[in-house]
Design a protein around this motif. Sequence first.
Motif, PDB file in Angstrom:
ATOM      1  N   LEU A 195       0.833  -1.203   0.000  1.00  0.00           N
ATOM      2  CA  LEU A 195       0.000   0.000   0.000  1.00  0.00           C
ATOM      3  C   LEU A 195       0.869   1.255   0.000  1.00  0.00           C
ATOM      4  N   ARG A 196       1.992   1.159   0.695  1.00  0.00           N
ATOM      5  CA  ARG A 196       2.911   2.310   0.751  1.00  0.00           C
ATOM      6  C   ARG A 196       3.324   2.740  -0.657  1.00  0.00           C
ATOM      7  N   ARG A 197       3.566   1.747  -1.510  1.00  0.00           N
ATOM      8  CA  ARG A 197       3.968   2.071  -2.890  1.00  0.00           C
ATOM      9  C   ARG A 197       2.907   2.857  -3.642  1.00  0.00           C
ATOM     10  N   ARG A 198       1.656   2.734  -3.219  1.00  0.00           N
ATOM     11  CA  ARG A 198       0.574   3.388  -3.980  1.00  0.00           C
ATOM     12  C   ARG A 198       0.588   4.900  -3.816  1.00  0.00           C
ATOM     13  N   PHE A 199       1.375   5.375  -2.846  1.00  0.00           N
ATOM     14  CA  PHE A 199       1.440   6.823  -2.633  1.00  0.00           C
ATOM     15  C   PHE A 199       2.552   7.425  -3.483  1.00  0.00           C
ATOM     16  N   GLY A 200       2.185   8.382  -4.330  1.00  0.00           N
ATOM     17  CA  GLY A 200       3.185   9.171  -5.031  1.00  0.00           C
ATOM     18  C   GLY A 200       3.303  10.527  -4.369  1.00  0.00           C
ATOM     19  N   ILE A 201       3.831  11.468  -5.099  1.00  0.00           N
ATOM     20  CA  ILE A 201       3.841  12.871  -4.675  1.00  0.00           C
ATOM     21  C   ILE A 201       3.003  13.653  -5.676  1.00  0.00           C
ATOM     22  N   GLY A 202       2.050  14.388  -5.172  1.00  0.00           N
ATOM     23  CA  GLY A 202       1.222  15.194  -6.053  1.00  0.00           C
ATOM     24  C   GLY A 202       1.951  16.461  -6.480  1.00  0.00           C
ATOM     25  N   ASN A 203       1.426  17.080  -7.481  1.00  0.00           N
ATOM     26  CA  ASN A 203       1.997  18.351  -7.945  1.00  0.00           C
ATOM     27  C   ASN A 203       0.895  19.150  -8.617  1.00  0.00           C
ATOM     28  N   SER A 204       0.899  20.424  -8.346  1.00  0.00           N
ATOM     29  CA  SER A 204      -0.009  21.342  -9.040  1.00  0.00           C
ATOM     30  C   SER A 204       0.822  22.214  -9.957  1.00  0.00           C
ATOM     31  N   THR A 205       0.426  22.279 -11.206  1.00  0.00           N
ATOM     32  CA  THR A 205       1.204  23.011 -12.206  1.00  0.00           C
ATOM     33  C   THR A 205       0.284  23.895 -13.026  1.00  0.00           C
ATOM     34  N   GLY A 206       0.719  25.129 -13.211  1.00  0.00           N
ATOM     35  CA  GLY A 206      -0.113  26.069 -13.951  1.00  0.00           C
ATOM     36  C   GLY A 206       0.633  26.739 -15.085  1.00  0.00           C
ATOM     37  N   LEU A 207       0.181  27.938 -15.412  1.00  0.00           N
ATOM     38  CA  LEU A 207       0.664  28.629 -16.606  1.00  0.00           C
ATOM     39  C   LEU A 207       2.164  28.893 -16.588  1.00  0.00           C
ATOM     40  N   GLY A 208       2.756  28.944 -15.387  1.00  0.00           N
ATOM     41  CA  GLY A 208       4.181  29.242 -15.313  1.00  0.00           C
ATOM     42  C   GLY A 208       5.031  28.279 -16.100  1.00  0.00           C
ATOM     43  N   MET A 209       4.546  27.048 -16.268  1.00  0.00           N
ATOM     44  CA  MET A 209       5.330  26.049 -16.977  1.00  0.00           C
ATOM     45  C   MET A 209       5.051  26.055 -18.483  1.00  0.00           C
ATOM     46  N   ALA A 210       3.916  26.606 -18.894  1.00  0.00           N
ATOM     47  CA  ALA A 210       3.508  26.507 -20.297  1.00  0.00           C
ATOM     48  C   ALA A 210       4.489  27.162 -21.266  1.00  0.00           C
ATOM     49  N   PRO A 211       4.965  28.395 -21.001  1.00  0.00           N
ATOM     50  CA  PRO A 211       5.872  29.010 -21.973  1.00  0.00           C
ATOM     51  C   PRO A 211       7.232  28.322 -22.067  1.00  0.00           C
ATOM     52  N   PHE A 212       7.536  27.434 -21.116  1.00  0.00           N
ATOM     53  CA  PHE A 212       8.840  26.764 -21.121  1.00  0.00           C
ATOM     54  C   PHE A 212       9.112  26.086 -22.459  1.00  0.00           C
ATOM     55  N   LEU A 213       8.097  25.435 -22.996  1.00  0.00           N
ATOM     56  CA  LEU A 213       8.308  24.698 -24.246  1.00  0.00           C
ATOM     57  C   LEU A 213       8.661  25.627 -25.401  1.00  0.00           C
ATOM     58  N   MET A 214       8.151  26.848 -25.357  1.00  0.00           N
ATOM     59  CA  MET A 214       8.439  27.780 -26.439  1.00  0.00           C
ATOM     60  C   MET A 214       9.729  28.562 -26.196  1.00  0.00           C
ATOM     61  N   ASN A 215      10.146  28.645 -24.929  1.00  0.00           N
ATOM     62  CA  ASN A 215      11.364  29.389 -24.612  1.00  0.00           C
ATOM     63  C   ASN A 215      12.624  28.524 -24.631  1.00  0.00           C
ATOM     64  N   HIS A 216      12.482  27.213 -24.797  1.00  0.00           N
ATOM     65  CA  HIS A 216      13.637  26.305 -24.811  1.00  0.00           C
ATOM     66  C   HIS A 216      13.554  25.392 -26.046  1.00  0.00           C
ATOM     67  N   PRO A 217      13.587  25.978 -27.244  1.00  0.00           N
ATOM     68  CA  PRO A 217      13.306  25.181 -28.445  1.00  0.00           C
ATOM     69  C   PRO A 217      14.292  24.039 -28.681  1.00  0.00           C
ATOM     70  N   ARG A 218      15.585  24.264 -28.463  1.00  0.00           N
ATOM     71  CA  ARG A 218      16.542  23.176 -28.737  1.00  0.00           C
ATOM     72  C   ARG A 218      16.399  22.054 -27.709  1.00  0.00           C
ATOM     73  N   LEU A 219      16.117  22.409 -26.477  1.00  0.00           N
ATOM     74  CA  LEU A 219      15.939  21.388 -25.451  1.00  0.00           C
ATOM     75  C   LEU A 219      14.716  20.526 -25.758  1.00  0.00           C
ATOM     76  N   ILE A 220      13.622  21.193 -26.105  1.00  0.00           N
ATOM     77  CA  ILE A 220      12.401  20.436 -26.408  1.00  0.00           C
ATOM     78  C   ILE A 220      12.602  19.553 -27.636  1.00  0.00           C
ATOM     79  N   HIS A 221      13.311  20.075 -28.610  1.00  0.00           N
ATOM     80  CA  HIS A 221      13.616  19.232 -29.786  1.00  0.00           C
ATOM     81  C   HIS A 221      14.332  17.953 -29.359  1.00  0.00           C
ATOM     82  N   ASN A 222      15.322  18.088 -28.500  1.00  0.00           N
ATOM     83  CA  ASN A 222      16.100  16.907 -28.107  1.00  0.00           C
ATOM     84  C   ASN A 222      15.242  15.893 -27.354  1.00  0.00           C
ATOM     85  N   TRP A 223      14.325  16.359 -26.527  1.00  0.00           N
ATOM     86  CA  TRP A 223      13.432  15.431 -25.819  1.00  0.00           C
ATOM     87  C   TRP A 223      12.609  14.629 -26.840  1.00  0.00           C
ATOM     88  N   ILE A 224      11.974  15.366 -27.732  1.00  0.00           N
ATOM     89  CA  ILE A 224      11.014  14.712 -28.626  1.00  0.00           C
ATOM     90  C   ILE A 224      11.746  13.935 -29.720  1.00  0.00           C
TER      91      ILE A 224
END
Length: 556
Positions: A235-264
Motif C-alpha cells: 500500500l505504501r507504494r501506492r502513494f506518489g507525490i502530487g503536484n499542481s502546475t499552472g501557466l508558469g510552466m507553459a511558456p517553457f516549451l516555447m522558450n527552450h526550443p533546442r531542449l524540447i527538440h532533443n526530448w522529442i
Amino acid sequence: MKAPAHQDIPLRDPQVVMKLKRMGCFHQSRLSFMRILLRRMKAENWQFSCADWSVDAAGVGHAVYSAKGPERTYSLVAFAHDLPPDQRSDRVIATAWDATFALFDDVPEAADIERLRGNVPKQEAGRVSGRELTLSRANRSVRLWDHVVGRLAEGRQPDLDLVESVGYLMRTTAVYGSAKFGAADRVEIADRPELSAPFQAEMLTVYLIRAFVLDLVEHMARARNADAVPLDPALRRRFGIGNSTGLGMAPFLMNHPRLIHNWIAAREWALAEVRGLAQASGDKVDVFRGYAARATKNAQDWQSEHPIQQAKLAELRADMAALSAHLERFDFAAPLPWDRLWRWSEGTLGLEGQEQLAALLLEPYGAIVDTAAGCMAADEGPVRIDGGRDVADIRELIEAVHPEALTTDWDAPEEQARVWYVSAEKLEPRLGERAEEDLDPYAQPLCPARDAAALYSALDGAQGTVAAFLLRHPEHRHTVRRLQIAEAHPYAEVRDNTTHADMAPIDLLRAKLSFFGATRFDPRSDRWLRITMFQNAPFPHELAAADPDDWSYPAP
C-alpha cells in the motif's frame, strides 16, 4: 544519436507530432526523466540514508535524507511545519506550506542546516546558495493526511479506495532549480554524469520528498499511539507525490526550443528504431502484452472530474479496448510487426491511443531505447543569426515550418484572442484575453506561428541578405532566429496557433510533464492541472532489489 536502423521508417513528421492536441495526449515512457534517474541509481548502486531525524510529535522539525552515488552525495534537507488548514493553498503565490525542502550538494553540516532553516521555509522570500540545487515546498492532502495518520494510530491500514482516489499525501506546488533564488546554476552541474539528463536534480528532490513524507506520516501516527502500525509495504507504494502546475510552466516549451527538440527527437528516434525491427521475439512480445494490459488498467483507474479530461479518458479507454482486441488476433510472426501495429493504430485509434501505443512500443527494448536518454540535454547558449543567407531562404523556411500560418486569417478575433504576458506583481506568466484588456504593450513573443506569418508578409518583395533585412526590420530578429533553430531542430517549434481562442495551455503542460514521467493528469481548468509523481515506484530502501522500470503502470 544515430539515424534509425531501418531506412523505410522515418521519424514522424513534426507537422504531426508538434500539434497542440497531440502534445496534450503524450504519455510517460522509458525516456521520462523519473525513470532515467531510477535506472541510473539502480545501476550505480546508490546508497540512501536518513542521518538526521529531528521531528517532534506535532510533526514539526527537520530531517536530512542523503543519496550517495559513485562520485557525490546529495542530501534533501526537509523542514516540517505546523500549518493552519486555512493557510493551505495550491497557488504558487502562497506564503506558507506544510513542508519545505532544499537539495544540498553533499552532506550538510549543522551550520548549513541552520542557514537553510532561516531561508528555505520562506521560499521565494528567502535565499539559498550555490550549495543548493533545488528549492521546493509541499502541502498535505486535506482528503488523505488525517485519515492515514488516524488509521495507522488505530492499528489499521488506510482505506484502499480513498488512497487510490487521491494517490498522494503531499502535493508540491513548485520545485525550483537552475539558479532560482540563489541556487546553483545549471551550467555548474551539467557536466556531472548523474545530472546531465534534464531535470535530474529536480526528480531526485521529489523522489526523496516522497520518502520523507511517508516516514513523516508514520512518525505522526506513532506519536499519537506508540502501538501504531506502519503502512503495508504494498500500500505504501501506492502513494506518489502530487503536484499542481499552472501557466508558469507553459511558456517553457516555447522558450527552450533546442531542449524540447532533443526530448522529442529522442523519443521519435526510439519509436522509429522499434518500428524498424524486422522481427519480434516471443519474450519481447510477452513484455509488450504485459505493459499493454497494465496501461489498460491505468486508463480504467485514472479519474478526473474535468470535462476535458473525462472526454480524453473515454477516448483512451475505448482505444485500449480496441488495441486489446486487435492484439488477440495480431500476427507477431510476420515481418515488421511493430511497424504494422503502429500503422494500424494510425488508422484506427484516436490521439490518446496512438500516443499511449508510442510509449508502450518502447517498453520491451530498453537496450535500444535507453541509449537515447544521453541525447536529451541541450546547449542552450545564445544562437547567432546566420545573417549571410538570402531572404528567399527565410520565406522557404516559413513555408516549411508554419504552412498553416500562411493561410490563417490573423485579423479574425479568434485567431489572436489570447495574449501571453508576465505579471509585474508576481513575475509569473499569464494568459489574457485581447478583447477584454489592453495587453499588447506587454505581450510576450510566444506565438511563433503568427510572428512567422508577419515576417513572411514583411519579406514580400524583399531581396538581399537576412542581415540587411533585419537592419531595416529588427522587430523580426527573434522570429528569424527561431526559424533557423527549427531548420536544424525540427521538433523545436509548436506547429500551431498558441493564441487561438480554443488553445488550451494544459496541452503544453501535459507535453512537458509527460517527459518528467508524470501520471494521472487531472486538469482543474484549461490552465492548470494536478499530477502524480513516482506513484508505485520503489522507495530508496527498496531500489537495490527492485526493477527500476517496473512501476510506471499499475499491476493488472
